[in-house]
Design an enzyme around this catalytic site. Structure first.
Site, PDB file in Angstrom:
ATOM      1  N   GLU A 128       0.809  -1.232   0.000  1.00  0.00           N
ATOM      2  CA  GLU A 128       0.000   0.000   0.000  1.00  0.00           C
ATOM      3  C   GLU A 128       0.837   1.276   0.000  1.00  0.00           C
ATOM      4  O   GLU A 128       0.514   2.241  -0.681  1.00  0.00           O
ATOM      5  CB  GLU A 128      -0.968   0.012   1.198  1.00  0.00           C
ATOM      6  CG  GLU A 128      -2.167  -0.905   1.035  1.00  0.00           C
ATOM      7  CD  GLU A 128      -1.877  -2.353   1.419  1.00  0.00           C
ATOM      8  OE1 GLU A 128      -0.745  -2.632   1.867  1.00  0.00           O
ATOM      9  OE2 GLU A 128      -2.767  -3.206   1.280  1.00  0.00           O
ATOM     10  N   HIS A 134     -11.524  -4.289   9.984  1.00  0.00           N
ATOM     11  CA  HIS A 134     -12.098  -4.117   8.649  1.00  0.00           C
ATOM     12  C   HIS A 134     -13.422  -3.362   8.655  1.00  0.00           C
ATOM     13  O   HIS A 134     -14.225  -3.515   7.742  1.00  0.00           O
ATOM     14  CB  HIS A 134     -12.304  -5.486   7.979  1.00  0.00           C
ATOM     15  CG  HIS A 134     -11.069  -6.025   7.339  1.00  0.00           C
ATOM     16  ND1 HIS A 134     -10.015  -6.510   8.058  1.00  0.00           N
ATOM     17  CD2 HIS A 134     -10.696  -6.139   6.038  1.00  0.00           C
ATOM     18  CE1 HIS A 134      -9.066  -6.913   7.241  1.00  0.00           C
ATOM     19  NE2 HIS A 134      -9.444  -6.696   6.007  1.00  0.00           N
TER      20      HIS A 134
END
Lengths: 322, 323
Positions: free
Chosen positions: B60, B129
């Protein structure tokens, strides 16, 4: 070295001399309070910036770190605007908004000094992606220190650049210390060029105090990148003649170690080469020394006399669309 | 008008901008052959090829950093982060580079980078999440923060994001991807910084964005049956923040409730409340109320998760406290 004409050799000597004189003057101006903030000097490492950029074209890009005065000057920046930036003036290369660690010039394709260790590598990878996307012939030269190797950004960037065969040259300036920590106390593999192996790219260790050796290695890596064969990792062994920054007396290093490296001074060494092997008269080099001293003095005068950025512009350029 | 989902609207926006501008390309984890973890980029690689729809390794920090570099190099990258939770691996490049490059380099460069990321809870995905992290980015000057609530805005705002010049965190809500809405047939853009009055009312102002706009509209229906006439404002973007539309409404209603899915403490709604207090304290008849997620890591258990998230019932209760 014999591939280089005399005028090229003199230009290399001139740039290395300029950087040394510039950095010595910066130290003086820092002590006098004209320059403040963090300030990381490049003295001792000149052969890397000058050798590397002599192996590239003007249209190639450079991405750098917070120790980037040398890279910026070697890329062709005027000492006036670099000094003015360190003085925080509106005439500075980053308009006084960046300072020592954030020099930038889009015309020179000097794409910035980044002050998070390893932070420039993803940027260089992206710039190389934009070059490959357009099918342009340029390359990106990305400088960073040994301290960047344990960062995730280094490994992610080498993997991505190799995977996509991007035209980027990763130049690691190994000066043996990340701030005050020895390389072998920070990195399990102290032969840093060997980090190229897992990423399936060429890795080479060069003497970073030998400007011609650096030039040759970068030229080869650039040719490879331009052929679409992807990135290379070059580890240049070097030594910073001063501390990590102006606030660091480098007490973690022995005087003997410093003296041994001073004897390998890249400028003195190159000068000897020019006078002995190329039979260039010392007076020619003395003249360059004097000229560069004057150039740096002029840069200080320019910086000192330049205006401060107006307070009314504090919030300008946070966004393109205000 | 065509009735399409929020997901289809985003896909249409990407296709139209890929067609319009050769500099636009998409990169991220699973955006190509997988079609996107939430299928937003479905079918794009077949239509545009690997050069413009680029699958990346799971990196990322460097995906975003390379997006910044490519943007500085003259392209118009759309970087997809699979979820906002993974943006924390990239926050160095978002905050230290994307948001600052223009300013710290003296206005000599720009970073027209769009970072798309789904966020939000409600699917029992647990603590790592289910987050809504817009406040992290709103805190930092130099980067726009957009959170569309409807299919029409998803399309119009994404197209606008790709035409303006600053970096953007484009935060989609996972619960909205399947939501259908009317979308204009002709090309249109939804500019940043213009809040949308979704429902007019005179008794209380409910300020929301992203999924909570729909919670607020449901609450307004309930309140209507109780005789309270609520105005609902969708902020659409938090940077730029259209506080003018909010102040205008509060001057009319004298009451405000701010609803957001981020954690209550330090959330973007606190900033909106402060702005109202600073500019319209004398117009208020009651203290501003906030409805947000409980200050807990999201639990897996569905009853606990539902209790942690803002709901229409909590919004109604908040309005009742100040009426």
């Amino acid at each position: 070295m014999y591939r280089l004409a005399e005028d090229e050799l003199l230009e290399i000597y001139r740039l290395m001399t300029l950087i040394r004189r510039f950095e010595d003057k910066v130290a003086e101006m820092y002590t006098r309070g004209k320059i403040t903030g963090f300030c990381h000097l490049y003295a001792g490492e000149e052969a890397i910036a000058v050798g590397a950029l002599h192996g590239l074209y003007d249209k190639d890009y450079v991405v750098s770190t917070y120790r980037e005065h040398g890279h910026c000057l070697a890329k062709g920046a005027s000492p006036r605007v670099v000094m003015a930036e360190l003085f925080g003036k509106s005439t500075g290369i980053s308009k006084g908004r960046g300072g020592s660690m954030h020099l930038f010039d889009p015309v020179l394709r000097f794409m910035g000094g980044y002050a998070i260790v390893g932070g420039g590598l993803p940027i260089a990878t992206g710039l190389a992606l934009s070059i490959a996307y357009r099918g342009d012939p340029e390359v990106v030269c990305c400088f960073f220190g040994d301290g960047a190797l344990p960062q995730g950004a280094f490994h992610e960037s080498l993997n991505m650049a190799s995977l996509w065969k991007l035209p980027v040259i990763f130049v690691c300036e190994n000066n043996f210390y990340g701030m005050g920590t020895l390389v072998q106390n920070a990195i399990c593999q102290e032969e840093l060029y060997r980090f190229a192996d897992p990423y399936k790219i060429p890795g080479i260790r060069v003497d970073g105090m030998d400007v011609i050796e650096v030039y040759a290695a970068v030229s080869e890596a650039a040719a490879r990148a331009r052929e679409g064969k992807g990135p290379s990792l070059i580890e240049a062994i070097t030594y910073r003649f001063r501390g990590h920054s102006m606030s660091d007396p480098a007490e973690y290093r022995s005087k003997r170690e410093e003296r041994l490296w001073q004897e390998r001074d890249p400028i003195k060494r190159f000068r000897t080469l020019l006078t002995h092997e190329r039979r260039i008269a010392p007076s020619v080099l003395d003249k360059i020394d004097q000229e560069e001293t004057a150039v740096v003095d002029d840069a200080v005068k320019f910086a000192d006399e330049s205006p401060e950025p107006p307070l009314s512009e504090l919030t300008k350029n946070v966004y393109v669309e205000e | 008008m065509a009735l399409i989902t929020y997901r289809e609207a985003l896909n249409q926006a990407l296709r139209e901008e890929l067609d319009r501008d050769e500099r636009v390309f998409i990169m991220g984890e699973e955006v190509g052959y997988f079609g996107g973890a939430f299928k937003v980029t479905d079918g794009l690689i077949a239509a545009y090829g690997e050069k413009r729809i680029r699958d990346t390794p799971i990196s990322e920090l460097t995906i975003v950093g390379a997006g910044v570099g490519a943007a500085m190099g003259g392209l118009r990258p759309v970087v997809e982060l699979m979820t906002i939770n993974f943006a924390l691996l990239a926050i160095d490049q978002i905050v230290n580079t994307a948001a600052k490059a223009r300013y710290m380099f003296g206005g000599q460069t720009k970073v027209p980078l769009v970072i798309r990321a789904p966020q939000g809870g409600g699917h029992q995905l647990g603590a790592q999440h289910s987050q809504s992290l817009e406040a992290y980015f709103v805190h930092c000057p130099g980067i726009r923060v957009a959170l569309p609530a409807t299919a029409a805005d998803a399309k119009g705002m994404l197209k606008y994001a790709l035409r303006q010049e600053d970096p953007v965190m484009f935060l989609e809500h996972e619960s909205l991807y399947g939501l259908k809405g009317e979308v204009p047939e002709d090309e249109y853009l939804v500019p940043f910084g213009k809040a949308n009055v979704m429902r007019e009312g005179k008794d209380v102002t409910i300020v929301a964005y992203s999924k909570t706009v729909h919670d607020a509209l449901k609450a307004a229906d309930i309140l209507e049956n109780q005789g309270t006439d609520a105005e609902v404002i969708d902020l659409r973007t938090l940077n730029p923040l259209d506080i003018g539309t909010v102040l205008e409404s509060v001057k009319k209603t004298a009451r405000a409730v701010i609803v957001y899915e981020g954690w209550l403490t330090g959330g973007a709604g606190a900033e909106v409340a402060s702005r109202i207090y600073e500019a319209a304290f004398d117009d208020l008849d009651a203290p501003i109320q906030r409805v947000a997620s409980a200050d807990v890591p999201m639990p897996y258990n569905r009853h606990l998760e539902a209790a942690a998230l803002p709901s229409p019932g909590q919004i109604v209760a908040a309005v009742e406290r100040i009426m």
